[in-house]
Scaffold this active site. Sequence first.
Site, PDB file in Angstrom:
ATOM      1  N   LYS A  56       0.789  -1.147  -0.186  1.00  0.00           N
ATOM      2  CA  LYS A  56       0.005  -0.081   0.083  1.00  0.00           C
ATOM      3  C   LYS A  56       0.698   1.165  -0.027  1.00  0.00           C
ATOM      4  O   LYS A  56       0.437   2.221  -0.668  1.00  0.00           O
ATOM      5  CB  LYS A  56      -0.902   0.083   1.078  1.00  0.00           C
ATOM      6  CG  LYS A  56      -2.118  -0.999   0.986  1.00  0.00           C
ATOM      7  CD  LYS A  56      -3.012  -1.020   2.391  1.00  0.00           C
ATOM      8  CE  LYS A  56      -3.930  -2.131   2.431  1.00  0.00           C
ATOM      9  NZ  LYS A  56      -4.716  -2.176   3.587  1.00  0.00           N
ATOM     10  N   ALA A  78      -1.259   0.907   6.461  1.00  0.00           N
ATOM     11  CA  ALA A  78      -1.402  -0.062   7.563  1.00  0.00           C
ATOM     12  C   ALA A  78      -2.304  -1.218   6.969  1.00  0.00           C
ATOM     13  O   ALA A  78      -3.144  -0.984   5.917  1.00  0.00           O
ATOM     14  CB  ALA A  78      -2.037   0.621   8.827  1.00  0.00           C
ATOM     15  N   ASP A  79      -2.065  -2.363   7.561  1.00  0.00           N
ATOM     16  CA  ASP A  79      -3.129  -3.533   7.259  1.00  0.00           C
ATOM     17  C   ASP A  79      -3.205  -4.492   8.365  1.00  0.00           C
ATOM     18  O   ASP A  79      -2.141  -4.597   8.975  1.00  0.00           O
ATOM     19  CB  ASP A  79      -2.403  -4.049   5.952  1.00  0.00           C
ATOM     20  CG  ASP A  79      -3.433  -5.316   5.648  1.00  0.00           C
ATOM     21  OD1 ASP A  79      -4.271  -4.954   4.665  1.00  0.00           O
ATOM     22  OD2 ASP A  79      -3.468  -6.337   6.041  1.00  0.00           O
ATOM     23  N   THR A  80      -4.532  -4.630   8.663  1.00  0.00           N
ATOM     24  CA  THR A  80      -4.851  -5.370   9.902  1.00  0.00           C
ATOM     25  C   THR A  80      -5.434  -6.785   9.360  1.00  0.00           C
ATOM     26  O   THR A  80      -6.278  -6.913   8.644  1.00  0.00           O
ATOM     27  CB  THR A  80      -5.937  -4.743  10.468  1.00  0.00           C
ATOM     28  OG1 THR A  80      -5.228  -3.558  11.163  1.00  0.00           O
ATOM     29  CG2 THR A  80      -6.020  -5.458  11.830  1.00  0.00           C
ATOM     30  N   GLY A 115       0.126  -4.575  10.353  1.00  0.00           N
ATOM     31  CA  GLY A 115       1.466  -4.126   9.816  1.00  0.00           C
ATOM     32  C   GLY A 115       1.407  -2.543   9.563  1.00  0.00           C
ATOM     33  O   GLY A 115       0.566  -2.067   8.892  1.00  0.00           O
TER      34      GLY A 115
END
Length: 206
Positions: A56, A78-80, A115
């Site tokens: 991203k 961010a990535d959850t 992340g």
Amino acid sequence: MAVTKKLILASGSPRRVELLAQAGIEPARLMPMDLDETPKRSEHPRSLARRLSAEKAKAALSAITGDPAWDGSYILAADTVVCVGRRILPKPELVSEASSALHLLSGRSHRVYTGICLVTPDRTLRQKVIDTKVRFKRLSTLDIESYLASGQWRGKAGGYGIQGIAGGFVVKLVGSYTNVVGLPLYETVNLLVGEGYDVHDRWLEG
């Protein structure tokens, strides 16, 4: 006073915007990145969160490259990822998928990995992955049916949002609460500060 460099948030998540606002941080631009979030074969949830946050950030960087208005800016992505063991629970698109996720989470512990990836003004990537352990109570049929009817599962990794009704499902949480919401605030602020971003700039404006 030094001019604070612009921050781009490579996300359209209202929750991430709200969390940054708690720390007095207002992104100059929101850039949601529409990527394929399908895990690779045998990919660990932690690795998935790390990879997607970097992808991203890189996509946002590519989109602004060549635009002098964004020279020297910061980019935050961010990535959850929610998982039970190594089974990843993506954002459900259907009620049936959300129902399956809630039945799986019921009475069990699961992990939430987020992340975060920061692109610095010199275009270096800095990354962290934060891990929180969450345990749900045993959910009754009424709990699940009512939660599904509320619609609060929509757009949420794992099919729930801890900041809403589902907060009442949590028996125990070990680690960062804001990580489960979608952005580990302490770690994000520390990452920004460590790379020279002035997080204190707007505190006096409040």
